[in-house]
Design a protein around this motif. Structure first.
Motif: not given
Length: 93
Positions: A2-6, A52-66, A72-74
């Motif tokens: 999405s545009a927001r994700g980009m 799992e919540a952190v991983r989902y947030f990372q996926i949604r924001t385009g960060l590496p989902a670890d 960066r995540t925080v």
């Protein structure tokens, strides 16, 4: 994506290049739960649910989902939480 994700990805990249303007809160589990709560996400005290919540947030924001709440995540989580708090204040006014 999405545009927001980009925009989030671009913002993260630029922020990483120029340095963050605000201090990043600690990746303490209780701090993370409070930031997620500001976004309307309630997380049980279970560490697996937090990861799992952190991983989902990372996926949604385009960060590496670890599932790890690194700087960066925080930073992004705290920025979105601050925006959510501000929107709540605007709605309440």
């Amino acid at each position: 994506m999405s545009a927001r994700g980009m925009l989030s990805v671009v913002g993260s990249a630029v922020g990483g290049l120029i340095g963050w303007n605000e201090p990043v809160p600690p990746a303490d589990p209780e701090v993370l739960r409070a930031l997620f709560a500001d976004l309307g996400v309630r997380i049980a005290p279970d560490d697996a649910q937090l990861a799992e919540a952190v991983r989902y947030f990372q996926i949604r924001t385009g960060l590496p989902a670890d599932g790890e709440a690194g700087p960066r995540t925080v930073h992004l989580l705290s920025r979105y939480a601050a925006e959510a708090r501000e929107l709540s204040r605007i709605r309440a006014a």
